[in-house]
Enzyme design. Structure first.
Site, PDB file in Angstrom:
ATOM      1  N   GLU A   1       0.796  -1.235   0.000  1.00 46.84           N
ATOM      2  CA  GLU A   1       0.000   0.000   0.000  1.00 46.84           C
ATOM      3  C   GLU A   1       0.829   1.285   0.000  1.00 46.84           C
ATOM      4  O   GLU A   1       0.752   2.082   0.945  1.00 46.84           O
ATOM      5  CB  GLU A   1      -0.957   0.009   1.196  1.00 46.84           C
TER       6      GLU A   1
ATOM      7  N   GLU B   1      -5.453  -8.662   1.212  1.00 49.59           N
ATOM      8  CA  GLU B   1      -6.034  -8.263   2.506  1.00 49.59           C
ATOM      9  C   GLU B   1      -7.515  -7.979   2.319  1.00 49.59           C
ATOM     10  O   GLU B   1      -7.910  -7.305   1.370  1.00 49.59           O
ATOM     11  CB  GLU B   1      -5.404  -6.969   3.056  1.00 49.59           C
TER      12      GLU B   1
HETATM   13  C1  FCB Z   1      -4.365  -2.017   5.715  1.00 46.05           C
HETATM   14  C2  FCB Z   1      -2.963  -2.308   6.197  1.00 46.05           C
HETATM   15  C3  FCB Z   1      -2.909  -3.334   7.297  1.00 46.05           C
HETATM   16  C4  FCB Z   1      -4.032  -3.154   8.292  1.00 46.05           C
HETATM   17  C5  FCB Z   1      -5.355  -3.025   7.598  1.00 46.05           C
HETATM   18  C6  FCB Z   1      -6.536  -2.879   8.526  1.00 46.05           C
HETATM   19  O1  FCB Z   1      -4.413  -0.782   5.065  1.00 46.05           O
HETATM   20  O2  FCB Z   1      -2.184  -2.768   5.127  1.00 46.05           O
HETATM   21  O3  FCB Z   1      -1.650  -3.256   7.901  1.00 46.05           O
HETATM   22  O4  FCB Z   1      -3.766  -2.099   9.120  1.00 46.05           O
HETATM   23  O5  FCB Z   1      -5.330  -1.933   6.721  1.00 46.05           O
END
Ligand code: FCB
Length: 457
Positions: free
Chosen positions: A174, A357
């Protein structure tokens, strides 16, 4: 083992080769911040600065995963997933950010990788999840162009040591969040609010990604090289021209700034004037690199409206009152995932996509035995996995899905109050207790069929 066929003979909805996993990040779980020669990172500095993190929380101890990794790998094995995505702490590997490798720190990851392989779990290694060595920040950090080489050397060092056992490797997690939250809004480390630093950091994050991709590619052809972006659909609140412009601008800053350079070798038109100041001849060719896989992180969608009073002409809009939200205040919008996957395919072409994620924080109250009946998280995951299925049915080559996160952990500037884990962590004792969502995910992984959350207690 023969695949379990559902009673009505429906075929499994996900094929056996689909990769199920869980994700974590070094600073959020490891703790042991000063053990075995680890150097400080910008998140140590930031979390130790009063007022930066809710409740004054720091990652000093976190889930103490550095000492409890064996138990944590057992939890991953019992979950049944085929893959575990973790990140390496750059300042544990190289305490000064470059130069001397910290043997004790490196051997932690060595044992971790072996432990995963012994348990039949494939390591997916992320080289950078936000914890830049403080020593490099002191020399300018991501705003300094030399960071591109610092990152390349670090990447080569890690993969030189672990790359005989780790194939899947991601460059950055990110970069948009690093740029926007860390350098423009100042709510993440290094806490800057500086437009020039934002522009430079954004470009250097991209250049570091492209340069490391080509450097690693030239070292070994069997590594599966990828990188991870957080992409969220942007929804304009009004239907005026100024709302459309606000939406385009936010889409460029959030999504386009990192995706377009990578796949098309250019910045979004509305960003060129700002970021162009950091671009040198040949940079865009270095950034545009082939990928073996693309990691997509998605939690929600963004709502935006034009706002002439704001410096950049826009403001983020809260979800409507009737919308369902998580403890982060993020709108639950599962269809954003299929929409984003379809859009990502349109931009990426044939690159396989992995959801690296997806997950949710809720204010779940543990019972007396620390059991957590997290029906809302389970529902959230169920609805999102169904959208992955929908995107696959629509022709998107989604190869895997990773839940954020294995454990409750240090949620950056929100501290420990926001819990995303499939496993509850009692921070006072470090006891781990799997939640309902863990058992639901276990069933999904076992059967390849999405169970109803209501059916898993
Ligand atoms: C993302 C991050 C991860 C975590 C989630 C909730 O943006 O990559 O580390 O904090 O959010």
């Amino acid at each position: 083992m023969p695949r379990i066929v559902p009673p009505d003979d429906r075929p499994p909805e996900f094929p056996p080769e689909f990769v199920w996993g869980v994700s974590t990040a070094a600073y959020q779980i490891e703790g042991a911040a000063t053990s075995d020669g680890r150097g400080p990172s910008i998140w140590d500095t930031f979390s130790h600065t009063p007022g930066r993190v809710a409740n004054g929380d720091t990652g000093d101890v976190a889930c103490d995963h550095y000492h409890r990794w064996v138990d944590d790998l057992d939890l991953i094995q019992a979950l049944g997933v085929g893959a575990y995505r973790f990140s390496v702490s750059w300042s544990r590997w190289l305490p000064d950010g470059r130069g001397r490798v910290n043997r004790a720190g490196a051997s932690f990851y060595d044992r971790l990788v072996d432990g995963l392989l012994e348990r039949g779990v494939e390591p997916w290694l992320c080289l950078y999840h936000w914890d830049l060595p403080q020593a490099l920040q002191d020399e300018g950090g991501w705003a300094e162009r030399d960071v591109v080489d610092w990152f390349g050397d670090y990447a080569a060092s890690v993969m030189g040591a672990l790359g005989d056992r780790v194939a899947h490797v991601a460059m950055l997690n990110e970069p948009n969040v690093v740029g926007l939250m860390g350098h423009l809004l100042g709510i993440h480390a290094p806490g800057q609010t500086d437009l020039a630093a934002y522009a430079a950091a954004t470009h250097h994050l991209n250049l570091a990604t492209g340069s490391a991709l080509s450097r690693l590619r030239s070292e070994r052809s069997d590594w599966r090289l990828g990188t991870i972006l957080n992409l969220q659909p942007v929804v304009a609140e009004g239907d005026g021209e100024d709302d459309a412009a606000a939406s385009d601008l936010l889409d460029a800053a959030w999504n386009g700034n990192h995706l377009e350079p990578l796949v098309a070798g250019r910045y979004p038109a509305v960003m060129e004037a700002l970021i162009g100041t950091a671009v040198r001849d040949g940079d865009m060719e270095r950034i545009r690199q082939p990928l073996d896989w693309f990691g997509l992180n998605l939690y929600s969608q963004l709502r935006v409206a034009a706002d002439p009073a704001s410096l950049i002409g826009l403001r983020l809009v809260d979800p409507p009152d009737e919308a369902e939200t998580t403890a982060m205040g993020w709108e639950v919008a599962p269809e954003a995932l299929s929409r984003q996957l379809i859009d990502a395919k349109a931009r990426l072409g044939d690159v396989p996509i992995v959801v690296t994620e997806n997950g949710a924080a809720y204010r779940d109250r543990p019972g007396p035995d620390l059991e957590v009946d997290d029906l809302r998280r389970t529902r959230y995951l169920e609805r999102h996995v169904r959208e992955v299925e929908a995107a696959r049915a629509a022709g998107v080559d989604v190869r895997g899905y990773f839940v954020w996160s294995l454990l409750d952990n240090f949620e950056w500037h929100e501290g420990y109050a926001k819990r995303f884990g499939l496993v509850f962590v009692d921070y006072a004792t470090q006891r781990r207790v799997p939640k309902r969502s863990y058992r639901w995910y276990q069933r999904l992984v076992r059967d390849g069929v999405v169970p109803s959350s209501a059916d898993v207690a």
